[in-house]
Design an enzyme around this catalytic site. Structure first.
Site, PDB file in Angstrom:
ATOM      1  CG  LEU A 401      35.257  41.037  29.916  1.00 38.97           C
ATOM      2  CD1 LEU A 401      34.497  41.809  29.121  1.00 38.97           C
ATOM      3  CD2 LEU A 401      34.727  41.387  31.227  1.00 38.97           C
ATOM      4  CD  GLU A 403      38.100  36.477  28.628  1.00 38.19           C
ATOM      5  OE1 GLU A 403      38.074  37.394  29.562  1.00 38.19           O
ATOM      6  OE2 GLU A 403      36.400  35.336  29.531  1.00 38.19           O
ATOM      7  CD  GLN A 425      42.013  43.288  30.047  1.00 38.36           C
ATOM      8  OE1 GLN A 425      41.205  43.430  30.785  1.00 38.36           O
ATOM      9  NE2 GLN A 425      40.966  43.848  29.009  1.00 38.36           N
ATOM     10  CG  PHE A 426      46.009  40.709  32.595  1.00 42.10           C
ATOM     11  CD1 PHE A 426      46.718  41.226  33.909  1.00 42.10           C
ATOM     12  CD2 PHE A 426      44.853  41.313  32.711  1.00 42.10           C
ATOM     13  CE1 PHE A 426      47.080  42.792  33.731  1.00 42.10           C
ATOM     14  CE2 PHE A 426      44.873  42.981  32.956  1.00 42.10           C
ATOM     15  CZ  PHE A 426      46.883  42.763  33.709  1.00 42.10           C
ATOM     16  CG  ASP A 428      46.771  35.922  36.254  1.00 41.48           C
ATOM     17  OD1 ASP A 428      47.144  35.747  36.787  1.00 41.48           O
ATOM     18  OD2 ASP A 428      47.201  36.348  35.147  1.00 41.48           O
ATOM     19  CG  PHE A 429      41.663  37.089  32.415  1.00 38.32           C
ATOM     20  CD1 PHE A 429      42.021  37.331  33.831  1.00 38.32           C
ATOM     21  CD2 PHE A 429      41.633  38.986  31.685  1.00 38.32           C
ATOM     22  CE1 PHE A 429      42.035  38.159  34.855  1.00 38.32           C
ATOM     23  CE2 PHE A 429      42.054  39.751  33.248  1.00 38.32           C
ATOM     24  CZ  PHE A 429      41.790  39.904  34.559  1.00 38.32           C
ATOM     25  CG  HIS A 470      45.249  41.067  37.497  1.00 37.93           C
ATOM     26  ND1 HIS A 470      44.530  40.884  38.662  1.00 37.93           N
ATOM     27  CD2 HIS A 470      44.392  41.427  36.585  1.00 37.93           C
ATOM     28  CE1 HIS A 470      43.604  41.561  38.162  1.00 37.93           C
ATOM     29  NE2 HIS A 470      43.750  42.073  36.860  1.00 37.93           N
TER      30      HIS A 470
END
Length: 664
Positions: A401, A403, A425-426, A428-429, A470
């Site tokens: 994790l 990013e 993954q989304f 938002d991230f 999300h």
């Protein structure tokens, strides 16, 4: 200071001395020019030269280095022409960044030096990407990244070291511990005894050395390099040193106790090594004086060349043209790639994305996929399911994790000619990788001509009851950033064609995929390998009453509305690309009806609809029969409750917006 000459001959020691002396003499000249107002800023590395010079000496010339402000010895050690360096520091057109960057914020692919950004920490992850490229190629090389003691407190330091350790990458992380991050001493930055102590926590080796002893630095780095290549593992080297001048010249040094200057003056890396060479008979005073005179003459001659440069003549078209790397036409593959789909009308939106990725992996053997859980698990939405069995874990890589580090690694892969796709993954991230995208990926080509061949997949959008973390539509964050391309397909066929085009494009592409469309929208998708041109809109249907300009889920909302309201004739334009925008298609849509409704799922304030509306008002005002109307989602975070979410979405206000326009 104790020196161990080991196998070095007298000539080799003199050469090392010259490499150490050159950046010192250049700096002394630069400080004079700074006082004369001939350069605007300078970050001094006086007192720290042994680190940059020693590290560069220990490496092969074609191994990438990610230096920082105080690493002039890297640039001189890679034999970059001094006249061009001087032009760079003066902001001249003929410098490495055409006057677009200052001091050491530039790179040169020809010299395998990667330009830094002011945020410091993100440079570390680029070394991960370069080292991964070396590993994939089977090359016996290492990548090297510099950090100061202050930079080790950044999250990027943690992420880069963690990724390098987990992926077993041949990276050497150099920390120049000079006791201060600008004015903050190290005892206010961290509590471990030495920064090298952190290495064990990442499962890597670490060592603390005397960063002012040039022979120690060279010998250590040679041994560490051999270890990293043989074991295919990273290494952390902490070099103890001291900054004899301010963080940059304007900041001064009043915050540093005088006794530290007195103590470290005795450890000066240039003076001590010079004294050692004289004491051991390697060189005498006359030879030293002759060497210095030669270097001084060389510096002055190169400065004269630098002054002989044309006056900067700003060219607006050139500036705009250099934001993006040129896109070359992609030749049709000699052998048609195998498709995961058949020619039918039953392909889902998710199938188009998946097939575009699959065929791109076949066409580009240098394409690497990265993301959380994308290997055996197939990703959160199962788009890459089965890919690891087909293409292997080297090219379909699960990531920690991290990013920010993975975006940086993707850019590092580009330095070595690789393509990469990273899955957020989304969408938002993306906030935790924002700096790498905005300041590294987007600007690197404009800054020094290095392209970023990276696609970032962004599963986005609401409508599935996933709540505020999300479901965000954050595409407008990136349309404001020159250097990025932003695409947002609405159909399965466009999803495949735009994915292939994005991967073929040498520029960074933000690829938005609406999650609610994955399995709810089906249509015809050709099985062959093809592109949909980035920057070209699509007319969904022609109409006479209102032109709806939209993209993503908005296309389907408009089509559904048309089916329920046959009394209104809608002209629907699917933008498909948000950066660049297809202004010709927008103009034609305005001309078709004279009434324009801009529809998007994103919030109203700051959404791209405002930009399009402004452009229409400025360029198509005489075609309008009514004010441009925007229909967007509420200016609130996205709620979890389905009823609240439906109220939030722009779709709930579409009817009112259409009726408002029809009244004119």
């Amino acid at each position: 200071m104790m020196y161990d000459r080991k196998q070095w001959s007298d000539d080799e020691l003199i050469d090392i001395y010259q490499q150490l002396l050159l950046p010192r003499m250049i700096e002394e000249k630069m400080l004079v020019l700074l006082r004369q107002g001939k350069i605007s800023k300078w970050f001094s590395g006086i007192g720290q030269e042994a680190i940059a010079c020693g590290v560069t000496h220990a490496l092969q010339q074609d191994e990438w280095i990610m230096p920082l402000h105080r690493n002039l010895g890297v640039f001189t050690g890679r034999h970059m022409p001094l006249s061009t360096l001087f032009k760079q520091w003066q902001g001249n057109k003929d410098g490495y960044s055409k006057g677009r960057e200052r001091s050491f914020h530039f790179g040169s692919a020809a010299h395998h030096v990667c330009g830094m950004i002011s945020h410091l920490g993100p440079q570390l992850a680029l070394a991960d990407g370069v080292a991964l490229a070396y590993k994939l190629k089977g090359e016996a090389k290492v990548a090297v990244a510099f950090s100061g003691d202050g930079g080790t407190s950044e999250g990027d330091f943690h992420e880069a070291l963690n990724v390098a350790a987990v992926w077993d990458l041949p990276v050497i992380f150099i920390v120049e511990n000079n006791g201060y991050g600008l004015s903050t001493p190290t005892n206010e930055q961290f509590r471990c005894a030495q920064i090298a102590d952190k290495a064990k926590g990442y499962g890597m080796e670490g060592i603390t050395i005397d960063g002012n002893n040039i022979l120690t630095v060279i010998d250590t780095l040679k041994g560490v390099r051999e270890y990293c290549i043989k074991e295919q593992k990273p290494y952390l080297v902490e070099c103890m040193t001291f900054r004899m001048r301010g963080h940059e010249e304007a900041s001064g040094t009043k915050y540093v106790p005088q006794h530290l200057f007195d103590e470290w003056k005795k450890k000066d890396p240039v003076e001590n090594f010079e004294f050692y060479l004289q004491q051991t008979g390697v060189i005498n005073a006359q030879q030293i004086d002759a060497l210095k005179q030669n270097l001084k003459a060389h510096i002055e001659a190169e400065l004269t060349k630098a002054y002989d440069t044309a006056e900067m003549m700003p060219d607006e078209q050139e500036e705009l043209a250099d934001v993006y790397a040129p896109v070359k036409p992609m030749p049709v593959p000699a052998v048609s790639p195998t498709s995961l789909i058949t020619d039918s009308n039953n392909s889902r939106f998710i199938d188009g994305i998946r097939d575009g990725l699959y065929q791109s992996m076949q066409v580009h053997t240098n394409l690497v996929l990265m993301g959380q859980d994308i290997a055996e698990y197939g990703g959160a939405f199962k788009i890459t399911e089965g890919f690891v069995q087909e293409f292997g874990k080297a090219r379909v890589r699960n990531t920690p994790l991290c990013e920010s580090a993975i975006v940086g690694s993707a850019l590092g892969l580009s330095l070595e000619g690789y393509k990469s796709m990273m899955e957020m993954q989304f969408a938002d991230f993306v906030t935790v990788g924002f700096n790498q995208i905005i300041n590294n990926l987007a600007k690197i080509y404009y800054r020094w001509g290095q392209n970023a061949d990276v696609v970032i997949r962004m599963p986005t959008g609401a409508g599935v009851g996933a709540g505020p973390f999300h479901s965000q539509s954050n595409e407008a964050w990136f349309t404001h950033t020159p250097g990025l391309k932003v695409v947002y397909p609405s159909t399965p066929a466009d999803a495949k064609g735009l994915m292939i085009a994005a991967i073929n494009d040498p520029n960074p592409v933000m690829f938005f995929e609406h999650k609610a469309l994955y399995r709810s929208v089906s249509g015809y998708v050709p099985s062959h390998y093809y592109e949909v041109e980035i920057g070209k809109a699509r007319v969904v249907q022609e109409g006479d009453d209102i032109s709806i300009i939209t993209y993503g889920s908005g296309v389907h909302w408009a089509m559904e509305y048309q089916q329920r309201h046959m009394n209104v004739s809608l002209h629907i334009l699917d933008l498909r690309s948000l950066l660049p925008l297809d202004y010709s298609a927008i103009r034609e849509a305005v001309q078709a009806t004279g009434k324009v409704l801009i529809l998007h799922e994103d919030n109203l304030l700051g959404g791209i609809g405002g930009e399009i509306s402004a452009w229409i008002s400025e360029h198509c005002f005489d075609m309008l029969d009514a004010p441009v109307v925007r229909c967007a989602s509420l200016d609130t975070p996205i709620p979890f409750n389905i009823e609240l979410e439906q109220q939030y979405l722009a779709k709930s206000r579409l009817d009112a917006a259409v009726k408002k326009l029809m009244k004119y």
